[in-house]
Design an enzyme around this catalytic site. Structure first.
Site, PDB file in Angstrom:
ATOM      1  N   THR A 126       0.626  -0.983  -0.345  1.00 12.74           N
ATOM      2  CA  THR A 126      -0.248   0.242  -0.667  1.00 12.74           C
ATOM      3  C   THR A 126       0.865   1.330  -0.084  1.00 12.74           C
ATOM      4  O   THR A 126       1.942   1.489   0.615  1.00 12.74           O
ATOM      5  CB  THR A 126      -0.926  -0.208   1.356  1.00 12.74           C
ATOM      6  OG1 THR A 126      -0.962   1.083   1.627  1.00 12.74           O
ATOM      7  CG2 THR A 126      -0.277  -0.383   2.303  1.00 12.74           C
ATOM      8  N   ASP A 127      -0.097   2.176  -0.545  1.00 14.42           N
ATOM      9  CA  ASP A 127       0.919   3.487  -0.543  1.00 14.42           C
ATOM     10  C   ASP A 127       1.236   4.052   1.157  1.00 14.42           C
ATOM     11  O   ASP A 127       1.969   5.216   1.226  1.00 14.42           O
ATOM     12  CB  ASP A 127       0.509   4.421  -1.158  1.00 14.42           C
ATOM     13  CG  ASP A 127      -1.102   4.773  -0.747  1.00 14.42           C
ATOM     14  OD1 ASP A 127      -1.397   4.336   0.137  1.00 14.42           O
ATOM     15  OD2 ASP A 127      -1.725   5.655  -1.111  1.00 14.42           O
ATOM     16  N   GLU A 128       0.023   3.592   2.019  1.00 12.66           N
ATOM     17  CA  GLU A 128       0.442   4.218   2.995  1.00 12.66           C
ATOM     18  C   GLU A 128       1.611   4.492   3.749  1.00 12.66           C
ATOM     19  O   GLU A 128       2.289   3.990   4.929  1.00 12.66           O
ATOM     20  CB  GLU A 128      -0.518   3.420   4.090  1.00 12.66           C
ATOM     21  CG  GLU A 128      -1.997   2.925   3.819  1.00 12.66           C
ATOM     22  CD  GLU A 128      -3.421   3.637   4.473  1.00 12.66           C
ATOM     23  OE1 GLU A 128      -2.944   3.731   5.347  1.00 12.66           O
ATOM     24  OE2 GLU A 128      -4.317   2.720   3.505  1.00 12.66           O
ATOM     25  N   TYR A 154      -1.763  -0.516  10.564  1.00 14.16           N
ATOM     26  CA  TYR A 154      -1.684  -1.334   9.872  1.00 14.16           C
ATOM     27  C   TYR A 154      -0.146  -0.940   8.685  1.00 14.16           C
ATOM     28  O   TYR A 154      -0.568  -1.590   8.369  1.00 14.16           O
ATOM     29  CB  TYR A 154      -3.442  -0.866   8.975  1.00 14.16           C
ATOM     30  CG  TYR A 154      -2.799  -1.073   8.089  1.00 14.16           C
ATOM     31  CD1 TYR A 154      -3.280  -2.078   7.504  1.00 14.16           C
ATOM     32  CD2 TYR A 154      -3.362   0.011   6.631  1.00 14.16           C
ATOM     33  CE1 TYR A 154      -3.857  -2.584   5.895  1.00 14.16           C
ATOM     34  CE2 TYR A 154      -3.172   0.013   5.487  1.00 14.16           C
ATOM     35  CZ  TYR A 154      -2.813  -1.581   5.114  1.00 14.16           C
ATOM     36  OH  TYR A 154      -4.097  -1.374   3.596  1.00 14.16           O
ATOM     37  N   LYS A 158       2.115  -3.026   7.346  1.00 13.55           N
ATOM     38  CA  LYS A 158       2.896  -3.459   5.244  1.00 13.55           C
ATOM     39  C   LYS A 158       4.122  -3.122   5.510  1.00 13.55           C
ATOM     40  O   LYS A 158       4.259  -3.792   4.545  1.00 13.55           O
ATOM     41  CB  LYS A 158       1.638  -2.698   4.438  1.00 13.55           C
ATOM     42  CG  LYS A 158      -0.093  -2.985   5.707  1.00 13.55           C
ATOM     43  CD  LYS A 158      -0.626  -4.344   4.498  1.00 13.55           C
ATOM     44  CE  LYS A 158      -0.188  -4.289   2.366  1.00 13.55           C
ATOM     45  NZ  LYS A 158      -0.614  -5.591   2.545  1.00 13.55           N
TER      46      LYS A 158
HETATM   47  P1  NAD Z   1     -10.038  -6.692   2.646  1.00 13.34           P
HETATM   48  O1  NAD Z   1     -10.048  -6.865   3.449  1.00 13.34           O
HETATM   49  O2  NAD Z   1     -11.369  -6.757   1.699  1.00 13.34           O
HETATM   50  O3  NAD Z   1     -10.104  -8.603   2.426  1.00 13.34           O
HETATM   51  C1  NAD Z   1      -8.998  -9.151   3.136  1.00 13.34           C
HETATM   52  C2  NAD Z   1      -8.749 -10.812   3.039  1.00 13.34           C
HETATM   53  O4  NAD Z   1      -7.776 -11.539   4.435  1.00 13.34           O
HETATM   54  C3  NAD Z   1     -10.201 -11.394   3.176  1.00 13.34           C
HETATM   55  O5  NAD Z   1     -11.303 -11.760   2.581  1.00 13.34           O
HETATM   56  C4  NAD Z   1      -9.727 -11.858   5.047  1.00 13.34           C
HETATM   57  O6  NAD Z   1     -10.349 -13.019   5.486  1.00 13.34           O
HETATM   58  C5  NAD Z   1      -8.811 -12.759   4.106  1.00 13.34           C
HETATM   59  N1  NAD Z   1      -7.377 -12.572   5.246  1.00 13.34           N
HETATM   60  C6  NAD Z   1      -7.745 -11.830   6.548  1.00 13.34           C
HETATM   61  N2  NAD Z   1      -6.485 -12.640   7.808  1.00 13.34           N
HETATM   62  C7  NAD Z   1      -6.159 -14.115   6.881  1.00 13.34           C
HETATM   63  C8  NAD Z   1      -5.156 -15.294   6.956  1.00 13.34           C
HETATM   64  N3  NAD Z   1      -4.957 -14.479   8.210  1.00 13.34           N
HETATM   65  N4  NAD Z   1      -4.800 -16.071   6.776  1.00 13.34           N
HETATM   66  C9  NAD Z   1      -5.937 -15.420   5.681  1.00 13.34           C
HETATM   67  N5  NAD Z   1      -6.982 -14.963   4.908  1.00 13.34           N
HETATM   68  C10 NAD Z   1      -6.301 -14.019   5.252  1.00 13.34           C
HETATM   69  O7  NAD Z   1      -8.739  -6.080   2.141  1.00 13.34           O
HETATM   70  P2  NAD Z   1      -8.119  -5.446   0.746  1.00 13.34           P
HETATM   71  O8  NAD Z   1      -8.982  -4.065   0.924  1.00 13.34           O
HETATM   72  O9  NAD Z   1      -9.650  -6.304   0.012  1.00 13.34           O
HETATM   73  O10 NAD Z   1      -6.181  -5.495   0.564  1.00 13.34           O
HETATM   74  C11 NAD Z   1      -6.296  -6.338  -0.027  1.00 13.34           C
HETATM   75  C12 NAD Z   1      -4.540  -6.326   0.201  1.00 13.34           C
HETATM   76  O11 NAD Z   1      -4.392  -5.037  -0.424  1.00 13.34           O
HETATM   77  C13 NAD Z   1      -4.590  -6.113   1.608  1.00 13.34           C
HETATM   78  O12 NAD Z   1      -3.151  -6.656   1.783  1.00 13.34           O
HETATM   79  C14 NAD Z   1      -4.105  -4.237   1.091  1.00 13.34           C
HETATM   80  O13 NAD Z   1      -3.382  -3.747   2.511  1.00 13.34           O
HETATM   81  C15 NAD Z   1      -3.705  -4.091   0.478  1.00 13.34           C
HETATM   82  N6  NAD Z   1      -4.498  -2.697  -0.135  1.00 13.34           N
HETATM   83  C16 NAD Z   1      -5.648  -2.367   0.315  1.00 13.34           C
HETATM   84  C17 NAD Z   1      -6.113  -0.947  -0.077  1.00 13.34           C
HETATM   85  C18 NAD Z   1      -7.425  -0.585  -0.271  1.00 13.34           C
HETATM   86  O14 NAD Z   1      -8.392   0.736  -0.712  1.00 13.34           O
HETATM   87  N7  NAD Z   1      -8.101  -1.930   0.186  1.00 13.34           N
HETATM   88  C19 NAD Z   1      -5.299  -0.155  -1.374  1.00 13.34           C
HETATM   89  C20 NAD Z   1      -3.524  -0.576  -1.208  1.00 13.34           C
HETATM   90  C21 NAD Z   1      -2.929  -2.210  -0.512  1.00 13.34           C
HETATM   91  P1  TYD Z   2     -10.209   4.368   4.807  1.00 11.69           P
HETATM   92  O1  TYD Z   2     -11.241   4.072   4.075  1.00 11.69           O
HETATM   93  O2  TYD Z   2     -10.860   3.701   6.156  1.00 11.69           O
HETATM   94  O3  TYD Z   2      -9.137   4.740   3.693  1.00 11.69           O
HETATM   95  P2  TYD Z   2      -7.421   4.673   5.087  1.00 11.69           P
HETATM   96  O4  TYD Z   2      -7.453   5.086   6.055  1.00 11.69           O
HETATM   97  O5  TYD Z   2      -6.983   3.062   4.627  1.00 11.69           O
HETATM   98  O6  TYD Z   2      -7.532   5.868   3.346  1.00 11.69           O
HETATM   99  O7  TYD Z   2     -10.302   6.002   4.861  1.00 11.69           O
HETATM  100  C1  TYD Z   2     -10.955   6.376   3.585  1.00 11.69           C
HETATM  101  C2  TYD Z   2     -10.826   8.034   4.295  1.00 11.69           C
HETATM  102  O8  TYD Z   2     -12.205   8.585   4.907  1.00 11.69           O
HETATM  103  C3  TYD Z   2      -9.108   8.531   5.872  1.00 11.69           C
HETATM  104  O9  TYD Z   2      -9.434   9.647   5.913  1.00 11.69           O
HETATM  105  C4  TYD Z   2     -10.527   8.522   6.791  1.00 11.69           C
HETATM  106  C5  TYD Z   2     -12.085   9.244   6.260  1.00 11.69           C
HETATM  107  N1  TYD Z   2     -13.438   8.434   6.809  1.00 11.69           N
HETATM  108  C6  TYD Z   2     -13.903   9.070   7.357  1.00 11.69           C
HETATM  109  O10 TYD Z   2     -13.681  10.327   7.422  1.00 11.69           O
HETATM  110  N2  TYD Z   2     -15.119   8.122   8.223  1.00 11.69           N
HETATM  111  C7  TYD Z   2     -15.422   6.731   8.210  1.00 11.69           C
HETATM  112  O11 TYD Z   2     -16.388   6.270   8.473  1.00 11.69           O
HETATM  113  C8  TYD Z   2     -14.714   6.331   7.505  1.00 11.69           C
HETATM  114  C9  TYD Z   2     -14.607   4.932   7.577  1.00 11.69           C
HETATM  115  C10 TYD Z   2     -12.861   6.625   6.801  1.00 11.69           C
END
Ligand code: NAD
Ligand code: TYD
Length: 340
Positions: A126-128, A154, A158
């Site tokens: 992630t960019d985070e 988090y 990562k």
């Molecule tokens: P999500 O929380 O929707 O899904 C995570 C999945 O992983 C779930 O299905 C969960 O059951 C499974 N999981 C969790 N712990 C596990 C374990 N111990 N063993 C097997 N499975 C397990 O997450 P997401 O938003 O789909 O993100 C997926 C990946 O992408 C993550 O690694 C996250 O850090 C990365 N990512 C997410 C975003 C975003 O905007 N959502 C952006 C950049 C990177």
């Molecule tokens: P989020 O979807 O949790 O992603 P991330 O924190 O990984 O970027 O949140 C996106 C942005 O929205 C973040 O600045 C936090 C804000 N946010 C709210 O203002 N209210 C909410 O209820 C949630 C879940 C997030």
């Protein structure tokens, strides 16, 4: 590539990636490993489960024995690791499981890759991991050279995993790649995240809880564009390299929430400003020059189109998210937002 093992495929991006693979590479066997935490949902994979090329294992990536057994049986050529605890607010509340899954789980997978000579381990990061950027310096963007400097448990977990992945490359020669993507949105995103949470609350005429003043900026990318980037990286990316993925689509949280109100014809009076997130990152913004120049990737879905598709999906798939928010999510919501 014959067999791709996808972890975390019952979650948001992993599921979208599995559907991407099944559509674009019908000849590839897709093996999904997911322990189905609160964020994993097998119903999301209902269509995939009908395909003969798809296999699902309900297992924990931290369970070394189970993971090695799956590798022994399935002999994957490539592993794409999405499995993670992914929600910043939950990591602030309870960091432990983030360290276990996101770091130690990654180690188990890489150990299995070493033992079974897997040709590529791809870490979905992630960019985070880069921390945040100031709001008043639009000229600054995250490049692959930006120092790692995390804010939340988090992002720290990562970042730790990314460092371990790079160490496995340098020390053992494991052929790894890492992608660091900005915020994704699209179908099947768990309703604890900003966009689906606001859509679900608005449809229920519930308050829309904006943290702080809603001025934090995120760089939003439609999930299919992320899936395509990962697919390019595992096929054409250079082992040992990191690729930033993002679409130059910076938006303030408040503007996203207003846009959702407008699209759903709901009054902005639903917007409620609540206490800010602890350590809240101000701004994320990706410079995707490297993946563009090396692999020819560009985002294809403009935000206006992606958000319309996403809102339509949540309108057409109410049962999916209504089931989630009527379960244990209610306890989570009460804890996080009850007295905020
Ligand atoms: P999500 O929380 O929707 O899904 C995570 C999945 O992983 C779930 O299905 C969960 O059951 C499974 N999981 C969790 N712990 C596990 C374990 N111990 N063993 C097997 N499975 C397990 O997450 P997401 O938003 O789909 O993100 C997926 C990946 O992408 C993550 O690694 C996250 O850090 C990365 N990512 C997410 C975003 C975003 O905007 N959502 C952006 C950049 C990177
Ligand atoms: P989020 O979807 O949790 O992603 P991330 O924190 O990984 O970027 O949140 C996106 C942005 O929205 C973040 O600045 C936090 C804000 N946010 C709210 O203002 N209210 C909410 O209820 C949630 C879940 C997030």
């Amino acid at each position: 590539m014959q067999t791709i093992l996808v972890t975390g495929g019952a979650g948001f991006i992993g599921a979208n990636y599995i559907y991407y693979l099944l559509e674009h590479h019908p000849d590839v066997r897709v093996i999904c490993v997911d322990v189905l935490t609160y964020a994993g949902n097998l119903s999301t994979l209902a269509e995939a489960l009908k395909k003969p090329t798809f296999t699902f294992y309900k297992d924990d990536i931290c369970d070394r024995e189970a993971i090695f057994e799956i590798f022994e049986k399935e002999k994957p050529d490539c592993v794409v690791n999405f499995a993670a605890e992914s929600h910043v607010d939950r990591s602030i509340d309870n960091p432990g499981v983030f360290l276990t899954t996101n770091i130690l789980g990654t180690q188990v997978l890489m150990d299995a890759c070493r033992k079974y000579d897997v040709a590529r381990f791809h870490q979905v990061s992630t960019d985070e991991v880069y921390g945040d950027l100031p709001l008043d310096r639009p000229d600054l963007l995250f490049t692959e050279e930006t120092p790692i400097q995390t804010s939340s448990p988090y992002s720290a977990s990562k970042a730790a995993a990314d460092l371990l992945v790079q160490a496995y490359h340098r020390t053992y020669g494991l052929p790894v790649t890492i992608s660091r993507c900005s915020n994704n949105y699209g179908p099947w995103q768990f309703p604890e995240k900003l966009i689906p949470l606001m859509i679900a609350n608005a449809l229920h005429d519930k308050p829309l809880p904006v943290y702080g003043e809603g001025l934090n900026v995120r760089d939003w990318l439609y999930v299919d564009d992320h899936c395509r980037a990962i697919d390019l990286i595992i096929r054409n990316g250079t082992p040992g390299e990191v690729y930033n993925v993002g679409g130059h689509n910076e938006m303030r949280n408040i503007d996203i929430v207003r846009l959702i109100c407008k699209a759903l014809d709901k009054p902005e009076e639903l917007i409620t400003y609540v206490a800010d997130r602890k350590g809240h990152d101000l701004r994320y913004a990706i410079d995707p020059t490297k993946i563009h120049e090396e692999l020819g990737w560009l985002p294809e879905t403009p935000f206006s189109e992606g958000i319309e598709k996403t809102i339509s999906w949540y309108l057409e798939n109410r049962e999916w998210w209504e089931t989630i928010i009527s379960g244990e999510y209610r306890t989570y919501y009460e804890k996080m937002y009850g007295n905020r």
